[in-house]
Scaffold this motif. Structure first.
Motif, PDB file in Angstrom:
ATOM      1  N   PRO A   8      -0.257   3.361  -5.341  1.00  0.00           N
ATOM      2  CA  PRO A   8       0.087   2.066  -4.776  1.00  0.00           C
ATOM      3  C   PRO A   8       1.163   2.212  -3.712  1.00  0.00           C
ATOM      4  CG  PRO A   8       1.048   2.294  -6.955  1.00  0.00           C
ATOM      5  CD  PRO A   8       0.237   3.532  -6.703  1.00  0.00           C
ATOM      6  N   CYS A   9       1.014   1.468  -2.647  1.00  0.00           N
ATOM      7  CA  CYS A   9       2.039   1.470  -1.605  1.00  0.00           C
ATOM      8  C   CYS A   9       3.292   0.803  -2.175  1.00  0.00           C
ATOM      9  CB  CYS A   9       1.530   0.695  -0.393  1.00  0.00           C
ATOM     10  SG  CYS A   9       2.802   0.403   0.842  1.00  0.00           S
ATOM     11  N   PRO A  10       4.451   1.446  -2.066  1.00  0.00           N
ATOM     12  CA  PRO A  10       5.667   0.852  -2.622  1.00  0.00           C
ATOM     13  C   PRO A  10       6.104  -0.405  -1.878  1.00  0.00           C
ATOM     14  CG  PRO A  10       6.179   2.868  -1.426  1.00  0.00           C
ATOM     15  CD  PRO A  10       4.688   2.750  -1.468  1.00  0.00           C
ATOM     16  N   GLU A  11       5.631  -0.565  -0.668  1.00  0.00           N
ATOM     17  CA  GLU A  11       6.028  -1.718   0.136  1.00  0.00           C
ATOM     18  C   GLU A  11       5.159  -2.940  -0.119  1.00  0.00           C
ATOM     19  OE1 GLU A  11       8.545  -2.124   2.569  1.00  0.00           O
ATOM     20  OE2 GLU A  11       9.302  -0.376   1.514  1.00  0.00           O
ATOM     21  N   CYS A  12       3.840  -2.726  -0.203  1.00  0.00           N
ATOM     22  CA  CYS A  12       2.951  -3.878  -0.278  1.00  0.00           C
ATOM     23  C   CYS A  12       2.050  -3.846  -1.509  1.00  0.00           C
ATOM     24  CB  CYS A  12       2.108  -3.994   0.992  1.00  0.00           C
ATOM     25  SG  CYS A  12       0.801  -2.768   1.125  1.00  0.00           S
ATOM     26  N   GLY A  13       2.078  -2.756  -2.271  1.00  0.00           N
ATOM     27  CA  GLY A  13       1.309  -2.694  -3.501  1.00  0.00           C
ATOM     28  C   GLY A  13      -0.164  -2.382  -3.327  1.00  0.00           C
ATOM     29  N   ASN A  23      -1.465   7.520   6.732  1.00  0.00           N
ATOM     30  CA  ASN A  23      -0.499   6.768   7.544  1.00  0.00           C
ATOM     31  C   ASN A  23      -0.758   5.274   7.448  1.00  0.00           C
ATOM     32  OD1 ASN A  23       0.813   9.142   8.622  1.00  0.00           O
ATOM     33  ND2 ASN A  23      -1.050   9.428   9.830  1.00  0.00           N
ATOM     34  N   HIS A  24      -0.766   4.804   6.233  1.00  0.00           N
ATOM     35  CA  HIS A  24      -1.008   3.389   5.975  1.00  0.00           C
ATOM     36  C   HIS A  24       0.054   2.514   6.619  1.00  0.00           C
ATOM     37  CE1 HIS A  24      -1.115  -0.297   3.566  1.00  0.00           C
ATOM     38  NE2 HIS A  24       0.127  -0.043   3.232  1.00  0.00           N
ATOM     39  N   GLU A  25      -0.367   1.441   7.214  1.00  0.00           N
ATOM     40  CA  GLU A  25       0.580   0.436   7.698  1.00  0.00           C
ATOM     41  C   GLU A  25       0.355  -0.845   6.920  1.00  0.00           C
ATOM     42  OE1 GLU A  25       1.226  -0.327  11.859  1.00  0.00           O
ATOM     43  OE2 GLU A  25       0.816   1.773  12.299  1.00  0.00           O
TER      44      GLU A  25
HETATM   45 ZN   LIG Z   1       1.652  -0.932   2.306  1.00  0.00          ZN
END
Ligand SMILES: [Zn+2]
Length: 74
Positions: A8-13, A23-25
């Motif tokens: 999971p992305c720590p920023e957006c889940g 390089n997910h944004e």
């Molecule tokens: Zn994210």
């Protein structure tokens, strides 16, 4: 060491496939929703804290004082 391919992305889940999108944004909208969701406990606790405070002697006094100020201002 074993590492999951998805994380999971720590920023957006968002669940990220690290092999496909290294390089997910984050989407702004998704990130805002995720952070609100992450904060929901704190928000609930704050609300409960205020409710509790207003029930204490000091809280009742401040409520009375605030009401008095509002009335005398008019
Ligand atoms: Zn994210």
């Amino acid at each position: 060491m074993f590492e999951s391919r998805f994380m999971p992305c720590p920023e957006c889940g968002a669940s990220l496939d690290r092999q496909i999108e290294p390089n997910h944004e984050c989407s702004t909208e998704r990130r805002a929703e995720y952070q609100m969701f992450a904060l929901r406990d704190e928000i609930a606790q704050l609300e409960a804290g205020v409710q509790h405070y207003l029930g204490t002697t000091l809280g009742r006094f401040e409520t009375w004082l605030a009401a008095r100020k509002v009335r005398s201002a008019g």
